[in-house]
Design an enzyme around this catalytic site. Structure first.
Site, PDB file in Angstrom:
ATOM      1  N   ARG A   1      27.998  -6.041 -30.498  1.00  0.00           N
ATOM      2  CA  ARG A   1      28.338  -5.767 -29.105  1.00  0.00           C
ATOM      3  C   ARG A   1      29.824  -6.046 -28.920  1.00  0.00           C
ATOM      4  O   ARG A   1      30.305  -7.081 -29.389  1.00  0.00           O
ATOM      5  CB  ARG A   1      27.516  -6.683 -28.202  1.00  0.00           C
ATOM      6  CG  ARG A   1      27.648  -6.370 -26.744  1.00  0.00           C
ATOM      7  CD  ARG A   1      26.936  -7.400 -25.896  1.00  0.00           C
ATOM      8  NE  ARG A   1      27.834  -8.452 -25.490  1.00  0.00           N
ATOM      9  CZ  ARG A   1      27.624  -9.255 -24.441  1.00  0.00           C
ATOM     10  NH1 ARG A   1      26.527  -9.119 -23.732  1.00  0.00           N
ATOM     11  NH2 ARG A   1      28.482 -10.190 -24.129  1.00  0.00           N
TER      12      ARG A   1
ATOM     13  N   HIS B   1      26.973  -5.212 -17.548  1.00  0.00           N
ATOM     14  CA  HIS B   1      26.582  -6.388 -16.768  1.00  0.00           C
ATOM     15  C   HIS B   1      26.437  -6.103 -15.275  1.00  0.00           C
ATOM     16  O   HIS B   1      26.977  -6.837 -14.434  1.00  0.00           O
ATOM     17  CB  HIS B   1      27.558  -7.549 -17.024  1.00  0.00           C
ATOM     18  CG  HIS B   1      26.865  -8.871 -17.086  1.00  0.00           C
ATOM     19  ND1 HIS B   1      26.880  -9.767 -16.056  1.00  0.00           N
ATOM     20  CD2 HIS B   1      26.105  -9.435 -18.042  1.00  0.00           C
ATOM     21  CE1 HIS B   1      26.176 -10.841 -16.375  1.00  0.00           C
ATOM     22  NE2 HIS B   1      25.683 -10.662 -17.583  1.00  0.00           N
TER      23      HIS B   1
ATOM     24  N   GLU C   1      19.110  -9.479 -29.798  1.00  0.00           N
ATOM     25  CA  GLU C   1      20.432 -10.073 -29.570  1.00  0.00           C
ATOM     26  C   GLU C   1      20.480 -11.459 -30.221  1.00  0.00           C
ATOM     27  O   GLU C   1      19.516 -12.221 -30.154  1.00  0.00           O
ATOM     28  CB  GLU C   1      20.696 -10.200 -28.062  1.00  0.00           C
ATOM     29  CG  GLU C   1      22.051 -10.797 -27.722  1.00  0.00           C
ATOM     30  CD  GLU C   1      22.294 -10.855 -26.211  1.00  0.00           C
ATOM     31  OE1 GLU C   1      21.340 -10.662 -25.437  1.00  0.00           O
ATOM     32  OE2 GLU C   1      23.453 -11.098 -25.832  1.00  0.00           O
TER      33      GLU C   1
ATOM     34  N   GLU D   1      24.336  -1.288 -21.889  1.00  0.00           N
ATOM     35  CA  GLU D   1      23.376  -2.218 -21.270  1.00  0.00           C
ATOM     36  C   GLU D   1      23.694  -2.468 -19.801  1.00  0.00           C
ATOM     37  O   GLU D   1      24.866  -2.531 -19.413  1.00  0.00           O
ATOM     38  CB  GLU D   1      23.452  -3.532 -22.055  1.00  0.00           C
ATOM     39  CG  GLU D   1      22.609  -4.641 -21.492  1.00  0.00           C
ATOM     40  CD  GLU D   1      22.857  -5.952 -22.237  1.00  0.00           C
ATOM     41  OE1 GLU D   1      23.300  -5.925 -23.412  1.00  0.00           O
ATOM     42  OE2 GLU D   1      22.607  -7.005 -21.641  1.00  0.00           O
TER      43      GLU D   1
ATOM     44  N   ASN E   1      18.892 -20.113 -16.615  1.00  0.00           N
ATOM     45  CA  ASN E   1      20.317 -20.469 -16.563  1.00  0.00           C
ATOM     46  C   ASN E   1      20.816 -20.688 -15.129  1.00  0.00           C
ATOM     47  O   ASN E   1      20.726 -19.782 -14.292  1.00  0.00           O
ATOM     48  CB  ASN E   1      21.126 -19.330 -17.220  1.00  0.00           C
ATOM     49  CG  ASN E   1      22.420 -19.800 -17.824  1.00  0.00           C
ATOM     50  OD1 ASN E   1      22.749 -20.988 -17.783  1.00  0.00           O
ATOM     51  ND2 ASN E   1      23.165 -18.865 -18.408  1.00  0.00           N
TER      52      ASN E   1
ATOM     53  N   TRP F   1      27.867 -10.112 -10.485  1.00  0.00           N
ATOM     54  CA  TRP F   1      28.536 -10.691 -11.645  1.00  0.00           C
ATOM     55  C   TRP F   1      27.878 -10.178 -12.916  1.00  0.00           C
ATOM     56  O   TRP F   1      26.676  -9.992 -12.993  1.00  0.00           O
ATOM     57  CB  TRP F   1      28.457 -12.231 -11.632  1.00  0.00           C
ATOM     58  CG  TRP F   1      29.130 -12.750 -12.858  1.00  0.00           C
ATOM     59  CD1 TRP F   1      30.458 -12.805 -13.107  1.00  0.00           C
ATOM     60  CD2 TRP F   1      28.497 -13.239 -14.039  1.00  0.00           C
ATOM     61  NE1 TRP F   1      30.692 -13.288 -14.355  1.00  0.00           N
ATOM     62  CE2 TRP F   1      29.509 -13.555 -14.974  1.00  0.00           C
ATOM     63  CE3 TRP F   1      27.149 -13.418 -14.418  1.00  0.00           C
ATOM     64  CZ2 TRP F   1      29.235 -14.068 -16.233  1.00  0.00           C
ATOM     65  CZ3 TRP F   1      26.876 -13.918 -15.675  1.00  0.00           C
ATOM     66  CH2 TRP F   1      27.917 -14.241 -16.582  1.00  0.00           C
TER      67      TRP F   1
ATOM     68  N   GLU G   1      17.149  -7.809 -18.918  1.00  0.00           N
ATOM     69  CA  GLU G   1      17.203  -9.242 -19.199  1.00  0.00           C
ATOM     70  C   GLU G   1      16.868 -10.084 -17.968  1.00  0.00           C
ATOM     71  O   GLU G   1      16.448 -11.223 -18.101  1.00  0.00           O
ATOM     72  CB  GLU G   1      18.556  -9.644 -19.792  1.00  0.00           C
ATOM     73  CG  GLU G   1      19.713  -9.464 -18.864  1.00  0.00           C
ATOM     74  CD  GLU G   1      21.061  -9.788 -19.514  1.00  0.00           C
ATOM     75  OE1 GLU G   1      21.274  -9.379 -20.664  1.00  0.00           O
ATOM     76  OE2 GLU G   1      21.875 -10.444 -18.857  1.00  0.00           O
TER      77      GLU G   1
ATOM     78  N   TYR H   1      33.423 -10.506 -17.781  1.00  0.00           N
ATOM     79  CA  TYR H   1      32.160 -10.902 -18.396  1.00  0.00           C
ATOM     80  C   TYR H   1      32.207 -10.676 -19.924  1.00  0.00           C
ATOM     81  O   TYR H   1      32.651  -9.631 -20.384  1.00  0.00           O
ATOM     82  CB  TYR H   1      30.972 -10.100 -17.810  1.00  0.00           C
ATOM     83  CG  TYR H   1      29.793 -10.247 -18.724  1.00  0.00           C
ATOM     84  CD1 TYR H   1      29.079 -11.433 -18.753  1.00  0.00           C
ATOM     85  CD2 TYR H   1      29.483  -9.265 -19.662  1.00  0.00           C
ATOM     86  CE1 TYR H   1      28.070 -11.634 -19.666  1.00  0.00           C
ATOM     87  CE2 TYR H   1      28.469  -9.444 -20.579  1.00  0.00           C
ATOM     88  CZ  TYR H   1      27.765 -10.635 -20.577  1.00  0.00           C
ATOM     89  OH  TYR H   1      26.793 -10.833 -21.503  1.00  0.00           O
TER      90      TYR H   1
ATOM     91  N   ARG I   1      14.797  -5.020 -22.361  1.00  0.00           N
ATOM     92  CA  ARG I   1      15.408  -6.293 -22.769  1.00  0.00           C
ATOM     93  C   ARG I   1      14.723  -7.538 -22.198  1.00  0.00           C
ATOM     94  O   ARG I   1      15.288  -8.629 -22.223  1.00  0.00           O
ATOM     95  CB  ARG I   1      16.888  -6.287 -22.332  1.00  0.00           C
ATOM     96  CG  ARG I   1      17.694  -5.475 -23.304  1.00  0.00           C
ATOM     97  CD  ARG I   1      19.149  -5.447 -22.989  1.00  0.00           C
ATOM     98  NE  ARG I   1      19.804  -6.712 -22.768  1.00  0.00           N
ATOM     99  CZ  ARG I   1      20.073  -7.615 -23.719  1.00  0.00           C
ATOM    100  NH1 ARG I   1      19.678  -7.386 -24.960  1.00  0.00           N
ATOM    101  NH2 ARG I   1      20.702  -8.729 -23.416  1.00  0.00           N
TER     102      ARG I   1
ATOM    103  N   HIS J   1      16.864  -9.901 -24.940  1.00  0.00           N
ATOM    104  CA  HIS J   1      17.974 -10.784 -24.595  1.00  0.00           C
ATOM    105  C   HIS J   1      17.950 -11.997 -25.534  1.00  0.00           C
ATOM    106  O   HIS J   1      16.890 -12.541 -25.815  1.00  0.00           O
ATOM    107  CB  HIS J   1      17.720 -11.218 -23.148  1.00  0.00           C
ATOM    108  CG  HIS J   1      18.797 -11.974 -22.495  1.00  0.00           C
ATOM    109  ND1 HIS J   1      18.555 -12.742 -21.386  1.00  0.00           N
ATOM    110  CD2 HIS J   1      20.120 -12.080 -22.752  1.00  0.00           C
ATOM    111  CE1 HIS J   1      19.679 -13.299 -20.974  1.00  0.00           C
ATOM    112  NE2 HIS J   1      20.645 -12.907 -21.784  1.00  0.00           N
TER     113      HIS J   1
ATOM    114  N   ASP K   1      27.883  -4.100 -22.876  1.00  0.00           N
ATOM    115  CA  ASP K   1      27.146  -4.592 -21.704  1.00  0.00           C
ATOM    116  C   ASP K   1      28.022  -4.417 -20.462  1.00  0.00           C
ATOM    117  O   ASP K   1      29.073  -5.059 -20.349  1.00  0.00           O
ATOM    118  CB  ASP K   1      26.814  -6.085 -21.925  1.00  0.00           C
ATOM    119  CG  ASP K   1      25.859  -6.646 -20.882  1.00  0.00           C
ATOM    120  OD1 ASP K   1      25.613  -5.960 -19.871  1.00  0.00           O
ATOM    121  OD2 ASP K   1      25.368  -7.771 -21.094  1.00  0.00           O
TER     122      ASP K   1
HETATM  123  O1  KDG Z   1      22.103 -16.208 -18.224  1.00  0.00           O
HETATM  124  C1  KDG Z   1      22.785 -14.997 -18.179  1.00  0.00           C
HETATM  125  C2  KDG Z   1      23.360 -14.651 -19.532  1.00  0.00           C
HETATM  126  O2  KDG Z   1      22.435 -14.842 -20.538  1.00  0.00           O
HETATM  127  C3  KDG Z   1      23.838 -13.220 -19.534  1.00  0.00           C
HETATM  128  O3  KDG Z   1      24.956 -13.120 -18.698  1.00  0.00           O
HETATM  129  C4  KDG Z   1      24.175 -12.766 -20.935  1.00  0.00           C
HETATM  130  O4  KDG Z   1      24.174 -10.490 -20.241  1.00  0.00           O
HETATM  131  C5  KDG Z   1      24.029 -11.308 -21.116  1.00  0.00           C
HETATM  132  C6  KDG Z   1      23.690 -10.819 -22.468  1.00  0.00           C
HETATM  133  O5  KDG Z   1      23.506  -9.611 -22.589  1.00  0.00           O
HETATM  134  O6  KDG Z   1      23.595 -11.621 -23.383  1.00  0.00           O
HETATM  135 MG    MG Z   2      23.361  -8.575 -20.805  1.00  0.00          MG
END
Ligand code: KDG
Ligand code: MG
Length: 402
Positions: free
Chosen positions: A147, A212, A339, A236, A37, A402, A262, A159, A283, A312, A210
């Site tokens: 989630r 994040h 997920e 997460e 991504n 982020w 992830e 996020y 993950r 993920h 999450d």
């Molecule tokens: O590419 C990054 C996203 O897939 C991510 O931000 C999504 O954290 C994520 C998740 O748990 O699906």
């Molecule tokens: Mg995530």
């Protein structure tokens, strides 16, 4: 049997995907997901310039040897671009092997350990009330695990929360947008969100959250502890995991189960987390951690330490990766949860696939290989469009995770 040609296909049916198609001299071909991504073209360039030329003429059935050749042979090991490229080739080779054997990939791995895969969906809202409504909608759709993410008063964007109620897409067209972040507001707000959700629905279904990568270890410990009464399935990415030891502190303070990985691309990223039982769910995904061949090593190592998988499955993992994940999850003895963030209808048309959602679970039929296709003519109508994940800044302007 020989690899005759490998094509890299970049398409944007609403978001960017990179796919490899490995073609053999016997007409059988395989597909692999190579999507990273926001860095899609780095992987397609790496494949085209440095990987594909080395594979022409090789026997596609030598999956392990090709994996070792690409990993050891590059001299420069690991890293998301390299491991995504290796993963794509690896997935395609497993797809070919399944088609040659006339069996699904899960049969080649050792057969089914279960009939269906528990999945979690994403309920999000701009405030608590919207989030609770989204949870109710997911329950009505059959989800057994959800989630929950919510907007935070005082922060313009958070996020996991879309601009409109409904599905959330992390990447945005153009250059990276900047979002403000304030940990104190988030920490004040999040336990209250889960109190309201549990008050509304009781203790079923499972709830997940999450963070994040936004918290420091001690902040993560505090959140984990505050969420204990709401019995989460997992918290997460509580803190960035480059420092695997950081999870020791979180673990010492909370019994909320922890999931991470992830962004990992090799077993070395999670060796201490798993070996020391600092997490409960790993993950890593097939696309970003070296394909089925490498993720199988991670899952086996995790099984030895009672760590389960929780791969993920956001929209940036193409249906090719999802098909591989379903095959893998049907086999993996220590599968935990998958997920599931549904792709848009156009993506499903570009990548017709065999897996499907049924009553809170993913299922697939007994079809050869991974059970996924690409409509190349349709894909060609949607060329790459520049898109990035956002970046975060604290109130004083400093960059944050982020
Ligand atoms: O590419 C990054 C996203 O897939 C991510 O931000 C999504 O954290 C994520 C998740 O748990 O699906
Ligand atoms: Mg995530």
């Amino acid at each position: 049997m020989k690899i005759e040609r490998i094509q890299t296909i970049v398409t944007c049916p609403g978001r960017n995907f990179v796919t490899v198609k490995v073609m053999t001299d016997q007409g059988v071909y395989g597909l692999g997901d190579a999507t990273l991504n926001g860095r899609e073209l780095a992987v397609s360039a790496y494949l085209d310039a440095h990987v594909i030329p080395c594979l022409i003429g090789r026997d596609p059935r030598c999956i392990e040897d090709i994996w070792q050749y690409l990993y050891r042979g590059a001299y420069w090991r690991r890293g998301p671009v390299t491991m995504t490229a290796i993963a794509a080739i690896d997935m395609a080779l497993w797809d070919i092997l399944g088609k040659l054997a006339n069996m699904p990939v899960y049969q080649l791995l050792g057969g089914k350990s279960r009939q269906r895969l528990l999945v979690y969906g994403h309920a999000n809202g701009r405030d608590h009330e919207e989030a609770v409504d989204a949870v109710h909608r997911h329950i009505a759709e059959g989800f057994k695990a959800i989630r929950v993410q919510s907007g935070v008063p005082g922060l313009s964007k958070v996020y996991g929360v879309g601009k409109q109620p409904g599905h959330y897409e992390p990447a945005e067209k153009g250059l990276p947008p900047e979002e403000p972040w304030d940990t104190a507001l988030y920490l004040r707000h999040t336990p209250e969100l889960f109190r309201k959700v549990r008050d509304a629905i009781g203790f079923e279904p499972h709830l997940l959250h999450d963070a994040h990568h936004r918290l420091t270890p001690i902040e993560a410990a505090r959140l984990g502890k505050a969420l204990e009464p709401f019995s989460l399935f997992w918290l997460e990415d509580a803190t960035p995991a480059e420092d695997q030891d950081a999870f020791r502190l979180i673990r010492q303070h909370t019994t909320t189960p922890l999931a991470v990985g992830e962004v990992f691309n090799s077993i070395w990223d999670c060796k201490d987390l798993i070996g020391n039982q600092l997490i409960d769910f790993i993950r890593t995904t097939i696309v970003h951690a070296g394909g089925i061949t490498h993720v199988r090593r991670i899952a086996d190592f995790a099984a030895m330490h009672q760590v389960r998988t929780g791969f993920h499955g956001a929209t940036d993992l193409s249906p090719v990766c999802m098909a591989a994940a379903v095959n893998f999850g049907l086999w993996a003895p220590n599968f935990g949860i998958q997920e599931l963030m549904p792709h848009n209808a156009l993506t499903d048309e570009v990548f017709p696939h065999n897996y499907r959602f049924e009553d809170g679970y993913l299922v697939m039929d007994e079809v050869p290989g991974l059970g996924v296709e690409i409509d190349e003519a349709l894909a060609a109508r949607y060329p790459y469009e520049r898109a990035y994940l956002p970046v975060a800044r604290l109130r004083d302007g400093s960059m944050w995770n982020w």
